[in-house]
Design a protein around this motif. Structure first.
Motif, PDB file in Angstrom:
ATOM      1  N   ALA A  55       0.782  -1.228  -0.047  1.00 39.35           N
ATOM      2  CA  ALA A  55      -0.144   0.078   0.079  1.00 39.35           C
ATOM      3  C   ALA A  55       0.650   1.409   0.127  1.00 39.35           C
ATOM      4  O   ALA A  55       1.989   1.164   0.434  1.00 39.35           O
ATOM      5  CB  ALA A  55      -0.934   0.224   1.227  1.00 39.35           C
ATOM      6  N   VAL A  56       0.380   2.311  -0.732  1.00 39.48           N
ATOM      7  CA  VAL A  56       1.134   3.766  -0.582  1.00 39.48           C
ATOM      8  C   VAL A  56       0.012   4.494  -0.100  1.00 39.48           C
ATOM      9  O   VAL A  56      -1.263   4.467  -0.682  1.00 39.48           O
ATOM     10  CB  VAL A  56       1.373   4.062  -1.898  1.00 39.48           C
ATOM     11  CG1 VAL A  56       2.038   5.498  -1.825  1.00 39.48           C
ATOM     12  CG2 VAL A  56       2.319   3.104  -2.596  1.00 39.48           C
ATOM     13  N   ILE A  57      -0.055   5.493   0.652  1.00 40.82           N
ATOM     14  CA  ILE A  57      -0.652   6.306   1.515  1.00 40.82           C
ATOM     15  C   ILE A  57      -0.365   7.736   1.424  1.00 40.82           C
ATOM     16  O   ILE A  57       0.825   8.041   1.502  1.00 40.82           O
ATOM     17  CB  ILE A  57      -1.032   5.907   3.033  1.00 40.82           C
ATOM     18  CG1 ILE A  57      -1.581   4.408   3.154  1.00 40.82           C
ATOM     19  CG2 ILE A  57      -1.871   7.048   3.572  1.00 40.82           C
ATOM     20  CD1 ILE A  57      -1.502   4.271   4.678  1.00 40.82           C
ATOM     21  N   SER A  58      -1.119   8.471   0.972  1.00 35.27           N
ATOM     22  CA  SER A  58      -0.849  10.041   0.495  1.00 35.27           C
ATOM     23  C   SER A  58      -2.255  10.793   0.821  1.00 35.27           C
ATOM     24  O   SER A  58      -3.391  10.390   1.222  1.00 35.27           O
ATOM     25  CB  SER A  58      -0.303  10.249  -0.834  1.00 35.27           C
ATOM     26  OG  SER A  58       0.241  11.631  -0.853  1.00 35.27           O
ATOM     27  N   THR A  59      -2.150  12.103   0.498  1.00 36.23           N
ATOM     28  CA  THR A  59      -3.400  12.939   0.511  1.00 36.23           C
ATOM     29  C   THR A  59      -3.992  12.894  -1.048  1.00 36.23           C
ATOM     30  O   THR A  59      -5.146  13.158  -1.235  1.00 36.23           O
ATOM     31  CB  THR A  59      -3.057  14.104   1.107  1.00 36.23           C
ATOM     32  OG1 THR A  59      -2.042  14.895   0.184  1.00 36.23           O
ATOM     33  CG2 THR A  59      -2.725  14.374   2.597  1.00 36.23           C
ATOM     34  N   GLN A  60      -2.956  12.486  -2.093  1.00 44.06           N
ATOM     35  CA  GLN A  60      -3.206  12.829  -3.455  1.00 44.06           C
ATOM     36  C   GLN A  60      -2.447  11.994  -4.446  1.00 44.06           C
ATOM     37  O   GLN A  60      -1.197  11.971  -3.879  1.00 44.06           O
ATOM     38  CB  GLN A  60      -3.201  14.520  -3.550  1.00 44.06           C
ATOM     39  CG  GLN A  60      -3.421  14.725  -4.993  1.00 44.06           C
ATOM     40  CD  GLN A  60      -3.084  15.886  -5.448  1.00 44.06           C
ATOM     41  OE1 GLN A  60      -2.588  16.730  -4.605  1.00 44.06           O
ATOM     42  NE2 GLN A  60      -3.133  16.581  -6.794  1.00 44.06           N
ATOM     43  N   PHE A  61      -2.666  11.484  -5.147  1.00 46.77           N
ATOM     44  CA  PHE A  61      -2.186  10.479  -6.118  1.00 46.77           C
ATOM     45  C   PHE A  61      -2.374  11.060  -7.479  1.00 46.77           C
ATOM     46  O   PHE A  61      -3.531  11.590  -7.847  1.00 46.77           O
ATOM     47  CB  PHE A  61      -2.330   9.019  -6.129  1.00 46.77           C
ATOM     48  CG  PHE A  61      -2.015   8.487  -4.870  1.00 46.77           C
ATOM     49  CD1 PHE A  61      -1.022   7.704  -4.683  1.00 46.77           C
ATOM     50  CD2 PHE A  61      -2.943   8.508  -3.841  1.00 46.77           C
ATOM     51  CE1 PHE A  61      -0.535   7.291  -3.542  1.00 46.77           C
ATOM     52  CE2 PHE A  61      -2.557   7.640  -2.568  1.00 46.77           C
ATOM     53  CZ  PHE A  61      -1.452   7.303  -2.525  1.00 46.77           C
ATOM     54  N   ALA A  62      -1.452  11.156  -8.491  1.00 44.24           N
ATOM     55  CA  ALA A  62      -1.407  11.157  -9.842  1.00 44.24           C
ATOM     56  C   ALA A  62      -2.578  10.119 -10.342  1.00 44.24           C
ATOM     57  O   ALA A  62      -2.218   9.148 -10.168  1.00 44.24           O
ATOM     58  CB  ALA A  62      -0.181  11.185 -10.831  1.00 44.24           C
ATOM     59  N   ASP A  63      -3.432  10.800 -11.093  1.00 47.99           N
ATOM     60  CA  ASP A  63      -4.450   9.683 -11.725  1.00 47.99           C
ATOM     61  C   ASP A  63      -4.080   8.529 -12.569  1.00 47.99           C
ATOM     62  O   ASP A  63      -4.415   7.338 -12.162  1.00 47.99           O
ATOM     63  CB  ASP A  63      -5.611  10.238 -12.585  1.00 47.99           C
ATOM     64  CG  ASP A  63      -6.364  11.299 -11.897  1.00 47.99           C
ATOM     65  OD1 ASP A  63      -6.531  11.326 -10.808  1.00 47.99           O
ATOM     66  OD2 ASP A  63      -6.958  12.189 -12.731  1.00 47.99           O
ATOM     67  N   ILE A  64      -3.087   8.642 -13.256  1.00 52.51           N
ATOM     68  CA  ILE A  64      -2.545   7.431 -14.122  1.00 52.51           C
ATOM     69  C   ILE A  64      -1.698   6.833 -13.121  1.00 52.51           C
ATOM     70  O   ILE A  64      -1.886   5.367 -13.324  1.00 52.51           O
ATOM     71  CB  ILE A  64      -1.469   8.042 -15.377  1.00 52.51           C
ATOM     72  CG1 ILE A  64      -1.277   6.760 -16.213  1.00 52.51           C
ATOM     73  CG2 ILE A  64      -0.448   8.653 -14.863  1.00 52.51           C
ATOM     74  CD1 ILE A  64      -2.457   6.290 -17.012  1.00 52.51           C
ATOM     75  N   PHE A  65      -1.097   6.941 -12.279  1.00 56.38           N
ATOM     76  CA  PHE A  65      -0.300   6.212 -11.296  1.00 56.38           C
ATOM     77  C   PHE A  65      -1.410   5.423 -10.454  1.00 56.38           C
ATOM     78  O   PHE A  65      -1.285   4.299 -10.241  1.00 56.38           O
ATOM     79  CB  PHE A  65       0.513   6.877 -10.303  1.00 56.38           C
ATOM     80  CG  PHE A  65       1.148   6.099  -9.216  1.00 56.38           C
ATOM     81  CD1 PHE A  65       2.300   5.301  -9.480  1.00 56.38           C
ATOM     82  CD2 PHE A  65       0.674   5.919  -7.798  1.00 56.38           C
ATOM     83  CE1 PHE A  65       2.812   4.345  -8.542  1.00 56.38           C
ATOM     84  CE2 PHE A  65       0.924   5.252  -6.914  1.00 56.38           C
ATOM     85  CZ  PHE A  65       2.118   4.450  -7.214  1.00 56.38           C
ATOM     86  N   ARG A  66      -2.392   6.300  -9.947  1.00 58.39           N
ATOM     87  CA  ARG A  66      -3.336   5.268  -9.140  1.00 58.39           C
ATOM     88  C   ARG A  66      -4.170   4.180 -10.030  1.00 58.39           C
ATOM     89  O   ARG A  66      -4.201   2.967  -9.518  1.00 58.39           O
ATOM     90  CB  ARG A  66      -4.526   6.427  -8.593  1.00 58.39           C
ATOM     91  CG  ARG A  66      -5.683   5.520  -7.992  1.00 58.39           C
ATOM     92  CD  ARG A  66      -6.898   6.445  -7.553  1.00 58.39           C
ATOM     93  NE  ARG A  66      -7.046   8.018  -8.015  1.00 58.39           N
ATOM     94  CZ  ARG A  66      -6.683   8.652  -7.010  1.00 58.39           C
ATOM     95  NH1 ARG A  66      -6.478   8.094  -5.799  1.00 58.39           N
ATOM     96  NH2 ARG A  66      -6.679   9.871  -6.973  1.00 58.39           N
ATOM     97  N   THR A  67      -4.296   4.444 -11.392  1.00 56.00           N
ATOM     98  CA  THR A  67      -5.011   3.383 -12.204  1.00 56.00           C
ATOM     99  C   THR A  67      -3.739   2.340 -12.339  1.00 56.00           C
ATOM    100  O   THR A  67      -4.329   0.969 -12.152  1.00 56.00           O
ATOM    101  CB  THR A  67      -5.590   4.111 -13.458  1.00 56.00           C
ATOM    102  OG1 THR A  67      -6.338   4.993 -13.456  1.00 56.00           O
ATOM    103  CG2 THR A  67      -5.889   2.710 -14.590  1.00 56.00           C
ATOM    104  N   ASN A  68      -2.670   2.509 -12.400  1.00 54.90           N
ATOM    105  CA  ASN A  68      -1.532   1.727 -12.788  1.00 54.90           C
ATOM    106  C   ASN A  68      -1.487   0.841 -11.653  1.00 54.90           C
ATOM    107  O   ASN A  68      -1.245  -0.356 -11.851  1.00 54.90           O
ATOM    108  CB  ASN A  68      -0.347   2.340 -13.221  1.00 54.90           C
ATOM    109  CG  ASN A  68      -0.324   2.632 -14.887  1.00 54.90           C
ATOM    110  OD1 ASN A  68      -1.376   2.148 -15.616  1.00 54.90           O
ATOM    111  ND2 ASN A  68       0.386   3.510 -15.152  1.00 54.90           N
ATOM    112  N   ALA A  69      -1.283   1.442 -10.365  1.00 56.16           N
ATOM    113  CA  ALA A  69      -1.345   0.775  -9.290  1.00 56.16           C
ATOM    114  C   ALA A  69      -2.265  -0.337  -8.800  1.00 56.16           C
ATOM    115  O   ALA A  69      -2.049  -1.411  -8.685  1.00 56.16           O
ATOM    116  CB  ALA A  69      -0.998   2.075  -8.035  1.00 56.16           C
ATOM    117  N   LEU A  70      -3.557   0.320  -8.872  1.00 54.79           N
ATOM    118  CA  LEU A  70      -4.870  -0.574  -8.628  1.00 54.79           C
ATOM    119  C   LEU A  70      -4.923  -1.759  -9.754  1.00 54.79           C
ATOM    120  O   LEU A  70      -5.223  -2.825  -9.061  1.00 54.79           O
ATOM    121  CB  LEU A  70      -5.861   0.110  -8.657  1.00 54.79           C
ATOM    122  CG  LEU A  70      -6.256   1.225  -7.553  1.00 54.79           C
ATOM    123  CD1 LEU A  70      -7.392   2.021  -7.993  1.00 54.79           C
ATOM    124  CD2 LEU A  70      -6.201   0.466  -6.113  1.00 54.79           C
TER     125      LEU A  70
END
Length: 185
Positions: free
Chosen positions: A90-105
């Motif tokens: 898991a990675v926790i932050s207040t905000q993620f770049a959308d493309i990173f979030r998609t690739n991560a999930l």
């Protein structure tokens, strides 16, 4: 459940996560050693002792707590691959770049955006044992305090069941075929 490593830098882009020279593979393994390469290692290949992941307390961390806008920059599936390969779940932050979030999930790496007050606590208490209960939608830290974590239901379902979007579709291949047959004149 696991130790959280604090990396409070903002705007960590995908080239910082996994530099371009390590993108020559299509394999998801072996990239962990190159994770944060320029921040983790000196030019001679020796570890930088002050970098958080080189400290004994964080060598086996399973959660990374980062600054705002983590994963910005270019689209790079190698970034979540490298994080997973080093052992992060898991990675926790207040905000993620959308493309990173998609690739991560898509690659089974949980990304959780939390409110600023919780984020500050997590950064200030690096090394804390955290529990993420995705079924209950909660993040718990020592002392039993829990905060709700919001996650899109389809992404939550896929993470809980270890599925990419393609895996999910393939599970419904017969339903899709029936639908297509019913629509074909």
């Amino acid at each position: 459940e696991g130790v959280a490593a604090p990396l409070p830098m903002i705007n960590i882009d995908t080239d910082m996560i996994i530099p371009k020279q390590f993108l020559k593979t299509i394999h998801r393994t072996g990239l962990g050693k190159a994770l944060f390469d320029e921040m983790r290692y000196n030019n001679d290949g020796s570890e930088k002792p002050d970098f958080v992941l080189n400290k004994p307390a964080y060598r086996k961390a399973q959660t990374l707590v980062t600054g705002d806008n983590f994963g910005c920059g270019s689209s790079r599936e190698h970034a979540p691959w490298a994080l997973k390969d080093l052992g992060f779940e898991a990675v926790i932050s207040t905000q993620f770049a959308d493309i990173f979030r998609t690739n991560a999930l898509e690659n089974g790496l949980l990304v959780l955006a939390v409110p600023a007050t919780a984020h500050r606590w997590l950064l200030d208490h690096g090394g804390a044992e955290l529990q993420i209960d995705l079924g209950a939608g909660e993040l718990r830290w020592p002392g039993g305090e829990a905060i709700p974590v919001a996650m899109e239901p389809f992404a939550r379902y896929r993470i809980l069941h270890g599925l990419s979007s393609l895996d999910y579709l393939l599970r419904h291949e017969q339903d899709i075929a029936r639908y297509e047959r019913a629509r074909t004149p």
